[in-house]
Design a protein around this motif. Structure first.
Motif, PDB file in Angstrom:
ATOM      1  N   GLN A  10      17.658  39.740   5.747  1.00 24.80           N
ATOM      2  CA  GLN A  10      18.375  38.600   6.312  1.00 24.80           C
ATOM      3  C   GLN A  10      19.843  38.593   5.906  1.00 24.80           C
ATOM      4  O   GLN A  10      20.721  38.348   6.742  1.00 24.80           O
ATOM      5  N   LEU A  31      21.515  34.235  15.058  1.00 26.43           N
ATOM      6  CA  LEU A  31      20.393  34.613  14.201  1.00 26.43           C
ATOM      7  C   LEU A  31      19.306  33.539  14.136  1.00 26.43           C
ATOM      8  O   LEU A  31      18.264  33.755  13.519  1.00 26.43           O
ATOM      9  N   GLY A  32      19.561  32.392  14.761  1.00 29.00           N
ATOM     10  CA  GLY A  32      18.595  31.306  14.708  1.00 29.00           C
ATOM     11  C   GLY A  32      18.496  30.667  13.335  1.00 29.00           C
ATOM     12  O   GLY A  32      17.434  30.198  12.920  1.00 29.00           O
ATOM     13  N   THR A  96       9.512  32.844  18.375  1.00 29.89           N
ATOM     14  CA  THR A  96      10.489  31.778  18.132  1.00 29.89           C
ATOM     15  C   THR A  96      11.892  32.385  18.172  1.00 29.89           C
ATOM     16  O   THR A  96      12.054  33.588  18.323  1.00 29.89           O
ATOM     17  N   GLY A  97      12.885  31.534  18.006  1.00 30.91           N
ATOM     18  CA  GLY A  97      14.258  32.018  18.054  1.00 30.91           C
ATOM     19  C   GLY A  97      14.940  31.588  19.339  1.00 30.91           C
ATOM     20  O   GLY A  97      14.465  30.688  20.045  1.00 30.91           O
ATOM     21  N   THR A  98      16.036  32.238  19.649  1.00 26.29           N
ATOM     22  CA  THR A  98      16.852  31.850  20.798  1.00 26.29           C
ATOM     23  C   THR A  98      17.201  33.059  21.650  1.00 26.29           C
ATOM     24  O   THR A  98      17.569  34.110  21.127  1.00 26.29           O
ATOM     25  N   LEU A 126      10.203  29.687  22.449  1.00 25.48           N
ATOM     26  CA  LEU A 126      11.469  30.400  22.493  1.00 25.48           C
ATOM     27  C   LEU A 126      12.529  29.504  23.141  1.00 25.48           C
ATOM     28  O   LEU A 126      12.326  28.985  24.235  1.00 25.48           O
TER      29      LEU A 126
END
Length: 300
Positions: A10, A31-32, A96-98, A126
Motif C-alpha cells: 500500500q 486508490l480508494g 470494491t473500490g472505484t 463497485l
C-alpha cells in the motif's frame, strides 16, 4: 539504510500514485483511500527513506531527487506484484473500490447511463465515477494513470493509449419536429438555407469536413451558434428553425424533442472507442471492465 520490513504494497502504491498525480487528493481517489490514509503513508515513506520525498508547491507536490531515484525500483517491484495478481481471478460480485471513466459529451449523452447500470448490476459494491472529457490536450499523463477508461472518438483520444472499438454511429441532420423541412426533400440548397448549430468540444467553427464538402459544391452554411454539448441541441435546435449535424444515436436520449433526416451528402460515421493506459492491460479487474462494456455494445 531503509528498513524494508516497514514497506508494504500500500505505501508503495501511494508513492507511485504521488509521483504520477502530484496530489494527495487525486491519489486518495485513485486508490480508494481516505486523504488521511494517503498522508499517513507518505509520513511512513519519509521516515523509512529519511527524505521528504515530495515538497509542496503551488501546482502540487514535486518529487525530490531521492524520490526520482526510487521511482524505477518501486515501479519494478509493483509491476512484478501486478504480474502475480494478474493470474488471480477477479470476482465482480464482491469487488470494491472505484472505476473512473472519462467520456466525451457524445458518450455522456448517449451511452454512459446504460453502461453504468450494467456495471452496477454485476458489481454492486463497485463505485463508478464519470467525468467529462474534452480532448487529449485537456488531460495530463498523471490523469491518464488515474483513469480506468476514456470513451470517445479517435480524434479525441491520446494515441499512446490502447483502444477497443465500441460503436459506429451515422451522422444525420437534426431539426425541430415543426421545422419547415420536416416533410420536404433536403438537398444542398435546403441544408444551407437555415442557420446551423455546431457542436465543438474545442470551440472551433471553421475548416470542418462538412464545410469543405459544401465549398466544393459552391455552397456555404451559416453557423450562428457553437456549443460544447450535444444535449444542448434539444433547446438550441428543438425550439427554432436551426439545423445541426450530430450522431444518430442522439435520438435515443432526446425523447422526441428532435427529429432527424439523412444528410444530402456522404459523411463517414462517427466512431466510439474505449481507451486505457497500457499499464492496465494485464489487470484482471480491468479486463473484466473492458469486456463488460464491450458486451453491452455487442448485445451479449
Amino acid at each position: 539504510m531503509a528498513d524494508i520490513r516497514r514497506l508494504d504494497p500500500q505505501v508503495l502504491l501511494v508513492f507511485e500514485s504521488l509521483l504520477e498525480t502530484k496530489s494527495t487528493t487525486m491519489s486518495a481517489a485513485r486508490l480508494g483511500l481516505s486523504q488521511s490514509a494517503v498522508s499517513g503513508a507518505l509520513k511512513r515513506l519519509r521516515d523509512i527513506f529519511d527524505d521528504p520525498l515530495f515538497e509542496r508547491h503551488s501546482r502540487g507536490l514535486n518529487p525530490t531527487q531521492r524520490a526520482n531515484e526510487l521511482s524505477v525500483p518501486v515501479s519494478q517491484i509493483l509491476n512484478s506484484m501486478r504480474t502475480l495478481s494478474s493470474s488471480m481471478e477477479f470476482e465482480p460480485s464482491t469487488a470494491t473500490g472505484t472505476v473512473t471513466i472519462l467520456a466525451t459529451d457524445y458518450a455522456l449523452s448517449t451511452i454512459i447511463s446504460p453502461i453504468r447500470d450494467r456495471l452496477s448490476s454485476i458489481a454492486p459494491e463497485l463505485n463508478i465515477t464519470v467525468q467529462a472529457y474534452s480532448g487529449e490536450d485537456a488531460i495530463s499523463n498523471s490523469s491518464l494513470l488515474a483513469t480506468d477508461l476514456l470513451i470517445g472518438s479517435p480524434i479525441m483520444l491520446p494515441d499512446t493509449l490502447q483502444t477497443r472499438h465500441l460503436r459506429s454511429d451515422e451522422l444525420v441532420l437534426f431539426m425541430s419536429p415543426k421545422h419547415p423541412l420536416v416533410d420536404k426533400p433536403i438537398g444542398i440548397d435546403e441544408f444551407c438555407a437555415y442557420p446551423h448549430v455546431m457542436v465543438s468540444l474545442r470551440g472551433k467553427s471553421s475548416g470542418t469536413m462538412i464545410d469543405e464538402i459544401l465549398m466544393a459544391k459552391g455552397c456555404t452554411r451559416v453557423i450562428d451558434t457553437i456549443t460544447p454539448s450535444f444535449l444542448s441541441l434539444q433547446t438550441l435546435v428543438g425550439h427554432s428553425e436551426r439545423l445541426s449535424v450530430a450522431p444518430k444515436g442522439l435520438a435515443e436520449v432526446t425523447h422526441g424533442t428532435l427529429v432527424h433526416r439523412p444528410l444530402p451528402f456522404e459523411l463517414k460515421p462517427i466512431e466510439l472507442y474505449a481507451a486505457w493506459h497500457k499499464r492496465f492491460a494485464p489487470d484482471k479487474r480491468h479486463i473484466w471492465l473492458r469486456r463488460t462494456i464491450a458486451s453491452w455494445f455487442s448485445g451479449e
